[in-house]
Design a protein around this motif. Structure first.
Motif, PDB file in Angstrom:
ATOM      1  N   GLN A   5     -26.884 -27.189 -32.100  1.00  0.00           N
ATOM      2  CA  GLN A   5     -27.503 -28.732 -32.004  1.00  0.00           C
ATOM      3  C   GLN A   5     -28.216 -28.981 -33.120  1.00  0.00           C
ATOM      4  O   GLN A   5     -29.019 -30.142 -33.379  1.00  0.00           O
ATOM      5  CB  GLN A   5     -28.360 -28.660 -30.650  1.00  0.00           C
ATOM      6  CG  GLN A   5     -29.560 -27.932 -30.693  1.00  0.00           C
ATOM      7  CD  GLN A   5     -29.110 -26.498 -29.883  1.00  0.00           C
ATOM      8  OE1 GLN A   5     -28.052 -25.978 -30.086  1.00  0.00           O
ATOM      9  NE2 GLN A   5     -30.078 -25.832 -29.332  1.00  0.00           N
ATOM     10  N   ASN A   6     -28.440 -28.167 -33.767  1.00  0.00           N
ATOM     11  CA  ASN A   6     -29.610 -28.280 -35.390  1.00  0.00           C
ATOM     12  C   ASN A   6     -28.538 -28.303 -36.510  1.00  0.00           C
ATOM     13  O   ASN A   6     -28.019 -27.405 -36.778  1.00  0.00           O
ATOM     14  CB  ASN A   6     -30.635 -27.373 -35.098  1.00  0.00           C
ATOM     15  CG  ASN A   6     -31.367 -27.706 -34.023  1.00  0.00           C
ATOM     16  OD1 ASN A   6     -31.814 -28.688 -33.416  1.00  0.00           O
ATOM     17  ND2 ASN A   6     -32.106 -26.653 -33.644  1.00  0.00           N
ATOM     18  N   ARG A   9     -26.801 -23.867 -40.180  1.00  0.00           N
ATOM     19  CA  ARG A   9     -26.446 -24.485 -38.738  1.00  0.00           C
ATOM     20  C   ARG A   9     -26.431 -23.112 -37.828  1.00  0.00           C
ATOM     21  O   ARG A   9     -25.496 -22.791 -37.564  1.00  0.00           O
ATOM     22  CB  ARG A   9     -25.218 -25.189 -38.887  1.00  0.00           C
ATOM     23  CG  ARG A   9     -24.541 -25.778 -37.327  1.00  0.00           C
ATOM     24  CD  ARG A   9     -24.559 -27.078 -37.545  1.00  0.00           C
ATOM     25  NE  ARG A   9     -24.306 -27.776 -36.000  1.00  0.00           N
ATOM     26  CZ  ARG A   9     -22.880 -28.014 -35.873  1.00  0.00           C
ATOM     27  NH1 ARG A   9     -22.119 -28.066 -36.716  1.00  0.00           N
ATOM     28  NH2 ARG A   9     -22.900 -28.683 -34.488  1.00  0.00           N
ATOM     29  N   LEU A  61     -34.774 -32.010 -40.641  1.00  0.00           N
ATOM     30  CA  LEU A  61     -34.199 -31.312 -39.457  1.00  0.00           C
ATOM     31  C   LEU A  61     -33.340 -32.843 -38.672  1.00  0.00           C
ATOM     32  O   LEU A  61     -33.922 -33.604 -38.657  1.00  0.00           O
ATOM     33  CB  LEU A  61     -35.534 -30.862 -38.449  1.00  0.00           C
ATOM     34  CG  LEU A  61     -34.898 -30.517 -37.070  1.00  0.00           C
ATOM     35  CD1 LEU A  61     -33.881 -29.362 -37.232  1.00  0.00           C
ATOM     36  CD2 LEU A  61     -36.177 -30.262 -36.128  1.00  0.00           C
ATOM     37  N   CYS A  62     -32.220 -32.143 -38.347  1.00  0.00           N
ATOM     38  CA  CYS A  62     -31.405 -33.109 -37.497  1.00  0.00           C
ATOM     39  C   CYS A  62     -30.957 -32.294 -36.154  1.00  0.00           C
ATOM     40  O   CYS A  62     -30.844 -31.214 -36.120  1.00  0.00           O
ATOM     41  CB  CYS A  62     -30.297 -33.320 -38.304  1.00  0.00           C
ATOM     42  SG  CYS A  62     -29.089 -34.331 -37.485  1.00  0.00           S
ATOM     43  N   ALA A  63     -31.305 -33.009 -35.055  1.00  0.00           N
ATOM     44  CA  ALA A  63     -30.944 -32.635 -33.693  1.00  0.00           C
ATOM     45  C   ALA A  63     -30.108 -33.535 -32.953  1.00  0.00           C
ATOM     46  O   ALA A  63     -30.473 -34.653 -32.870  1.00  0.00           O
ATOM     47  CB  ALA A  63     -32.291 -31.944 -32.880  1.00  0.00           C
TER      48      ALA A  63
END
Lengths: 109, 113
Positions: free
Chosen positions: B72-73, B68, B22-24
């Motif tokens: 934001q994620n 996506r 996970l990327c935020a």
């Protein structure tokens, strides 16, 4: 093909000056970046050049020659904390980034 | 001021297992990227996104999927992990592609046994 060439490793002395060279071949060109990456950490942005010439930012300067496909990063008054890898990155005409493998800079006291 | 946050930081998988990274980002950036970094090589782009709901393949997309759903994620999935996917994975975001600097997460170190 698209390619970035930079030295694998360089050694310099604390307090001295070092120049890290980079040559690039890209399909079109939209700028040249330099990033710094300390071991085990993420890359952080240092500079961006799109026009020929020298850009100075404190102890660090970056130079670009578009006609020669050449850039260098100049580090002055070297400090131990400057020990890191320096990544040369070119942006092609489609805004795609081509990353060099990085130059590991070792600073000796 | 978190910037770009990746989870997990470390993961060990067995061949064939699946997982999601996970990327935020909290900078309201449109562009987000997943890279992998292997010794002696430059960063290689896996997938990227130019906005919410969009994704595109990068240089080395095979074996990975992304989504996506929210601006934001940006999620990176491995459906069936292979030892060749052992690497350090970085997420990054930028406001614009042209001349825009990339802001990176701290990285996720993945080992596939």
């Amino acid at each position: 093909g698209q390619n970035i060439d930079q030295p694998t490793e360089m050694t310099a002395t604390e307090g001295a000056i070092v120049q890290i060279n980079c040559t690039y071949q890209t399909s079109g060109f939209n700028g040249l970046f330099w990033y710094q990456q300390h071991a085990g950490e993420a890359p952080t942005f240092l500079s961006y050049n799109v026009l020929d010439g020298l850009e100075e930012k404190g102890r660090f300067s970056s130079f670009l020659s578009r006609s020669k496909g050449y850039s260098y990063l100049l580090l002055k008054e070297l400090q131990m904390k400057d020990s890191a890898s320096y990544l040369c990155v070119a942006m092609d005409s489609n805004y795609q980034l081509i990353w060099g493998a990085g130059t590991k800079l070792i600073i000796k006291p | 001021n978190a910037g770009v946050t990746q989870t997990p930081k470390f993961q060990v998988l067995k061949t064939g297992q699946s997982m999601t990274l996970l990327c935020a980002q909290d900078m309201n950036h449109e562009y987000m990227y997943w890279y992998r970094q292997d010794p002696g090589m430059g960063l290689r782009l896996i997938h990227y996104s130019v906005g919410e709901g969009t994704t595109a393949k990068g240089e080395v997309p095979d074996g990975y999927n992304v989504s996506r759903l929210k601006k934001q994620n940006f999620l990176l999935g491995l459906e069936s992990a292979a030892p060749s996917q052992t690497s350090v994975y970085f997420c990054a975001s930028s406001r614009l592609p042209e001349g825009g600097e990339l802001f990176f997460g701290e990285g996720s170190r993945l080992t596939v046994l």
